[in-house]
Design a protein around this motif. Sequence first.
Motif, mmCIF file in Angstrom:
data_model
loop_
_atom_site.group_PDB
_atom_site.id
_atom_site.type_symbol
_atom_site.label_atom_id
_atom_site.label_comp_id
_atom_site.label_asym_id
_atom_site.label_seq_id
_atom_site.Cartn_x
_atom_site.Cartn_y
_atom_site.Cartn_z
ATOM 1 N N ALA A 161 2.646 56.907 52.912
ATOM 2 C CA ALA A 161 3.873 56.057 52.555
ATOM 3 C C ALA A 161 4.108 55.815 51.069
ATOM 4 C CB ALA A 161 3.370 54.662 53.139
ATOM 5 N N GLN A 162 3.261 56.647 50.246
ATOM 6 C CA GLN A 162 3.809 56.760 48.766
ATOM 7 C C GLN A 162 3.718 55.487 48.135
ATOM 8 O OE1 GLN A 162 7.178 59.235 49.279
ATOM 9 N NE2 GLN A 162 6.342 60.706 47.975
ATOM 10 N N TRP A 163 2.645 54.389 48.446
ATOM 11 C CA TRP A 163 2.839 53.057 48.077
ATOM 12 C C TRP A 163 2.458 53.272 46.321
ATOM 13 C CZ3 TRP A 163 5.019 49.774 50.470
ATOM 14 C CH2 TRP A 163 4.884 49.688 51.967
ATOM 15 N N SER A 180 9.276 54.136 55.164
ATOM 16 C CA SER A 180 7.954 54.825 55.256
ATOM 17 C C SER A 180 7.552 55.604 53.997
ATOM 18 C CB SER A 180 7.785 55.485 56.285
ATOM 19 O OG SER A 180 8.769 56.268 56.674
ATOM 20 N N ARG A 181 8.630 55.835 53.316
ATOM 21 C CA ARG A 181 8.337 56.768 52.042
ATOM 22 C C ARG A 181 9.430 56.374 51.074
ATOM 23 N NH1 ARG A 181 12.264 59.860 52.610
ATOM 24 N NH2 ARG A 181 12.969 61.039 54.413
ATOM 25 N N ALA A 221 6.404 63.247 50.001
ATOM 26 C CA ALA A 221 5.268 62.757 51.056
ATOM 27 C C ALA A 221 4.553 63.889 51.680
ATOM 28 C CB ALA A 221 5.614 61.658 51.788
ATOM 29 N N ALA A 222 3.100 63.767 51.595
ATOM 30 C CA ALA A 222 2.337 64.866 52.340
ATOM 31 C C ALA A 222 2.577 64.638 53.920
ATOM 32 C CB ALA A 222 1.026 64.463 51.965
ATOM 33 N N GLY A 223 2.944 63.729 54.377
ATOM 34 C CA GLY A 223 3.040 63.499 56.045
ATOM 35 C C GLY A 223 3.413 62.338 56.287
ATOM 36 N N PRO A 224 3.630 62.077 57.632
ATOM 37 C CA PRO A 224 4.354 60.967 58.028
ATOM 38 C C PRO A 224 3.474 59.553 57.658
ATOM 39 C CG PRO A 224 4.249 62.602 60.034
ATOM 40 C CD PRO A 224 3.368 63.197 58.682
#
Length: 421
Positions: A343-345, A222-223, A337-340
């Motif tokens: 996802a930093q794509w 997720s990241r 990452a800024a939060g859940p």
Amino acid sequence: MHPLTRPLDTPRSARRYNEVRQRTETLCAPLQIDDYQVQSVIDASPPKWHLAHVTWFFETFLLKPFLPGYRPLDARYERLFNSYYNSVGAFHPRAQRHTLSRPTVSAVYDYRAHVDAHMAELIECVPPRDRTACDSRVELGLHHEQQHQELLLMDIKRNFYANPMYPAYAPKREQSIREAPALRWLEFPGGIREIGHAAAGFTFDNEQPRHKVFLRDYRLGSRAVTNREYLEFMQAGGYAEPELWLSDGWAAVRERGWTAPLYWVALDGGWHEMTLSGLQPLELAAPVCHVSYYEADAYARWRGARLPTEAEWETAAAREAIAGNFAESGIYHPRAAAGPEDAQWFGDVWEWTSSAYAPYPGYRPLEGALGEYNGKFMANQYVLRGGCCATPESHVRATYRNFFYPHDRWPFTGIRLAASH
């Protein structure tokens, strides 16, 4: 130290040209005159060479063929600032770019101004029969220059790391402290999918043609993998376990003495990291950066996972907005990452894939010397996706295929995990 080129009062295409060219010189503004000449390793070119080479590109592929009566500022620059275009002619060896004390930095800026003035003339007065060809080459030249803007930051960082003073290129920007969200799996269904560029807008030839691929059900992290998570791999003896490594990777570990990512420095009982703001304490929640393909692959294997294929990555990211930590932030360093839901794509770190850099089915390189831009490098390299903290935001897209050799560590390269069902 050197004034920026005067803005061009021309139509929109010329303003776009001017903006990109200005940005390159803005990136060089923090440098001192001594910094322009440094080439600490073969992979990294001196900033002065970058400034001249991107100018050579416009001169060679636009002014000489399309502007009647154009006269080069100095005919010797054709050889000095050609990078690898054998079809154009001979070029100065890459490993010896640091030996070019002449032309001076001021002369290189004069070269840029000379070419910019004639490019303004060409853009305004190009004959209708040449308009399509010129427009496409101008856009290619601008994206080429944006690639070199990223390379400038990569190479400045590598050059400054070679200096025991660990100088700062730019002051560290104050940022809110983030904790990386827990890593979870994002599920993606398999099936027949399409990858490659087919939409409107610019694309490199290596992103085409769009074509079908078959994917099995898969999952992606997720990241991006964090420094803290990678440090666990190191503390578990990951660099000393040959069963985790590809054969060439294990040879690289042994021969090059790798025990940590590039730019990590053990100091005062803890880890620090060389950044473009100098040596800083390691940010554990930030994405791990400056790892080779071999390190990314070994880490994934240690976690019981693998690296994604480029088809898996593109299929997952294709509908995501182009948003993230890019060069425009001025941070020039990966952020947590800024939060859940982040996802930093895109941005932060280029993500290694397990896909060899090879032509797509039906690939056709550009005609002439420009066909050397991408096609001849399609061997022994791996594809990376997503852009990084040094990439201009307008330069990246989901279909963008970056590529590096598996041992390369000086780019802003990181890791996203993948797994099969």
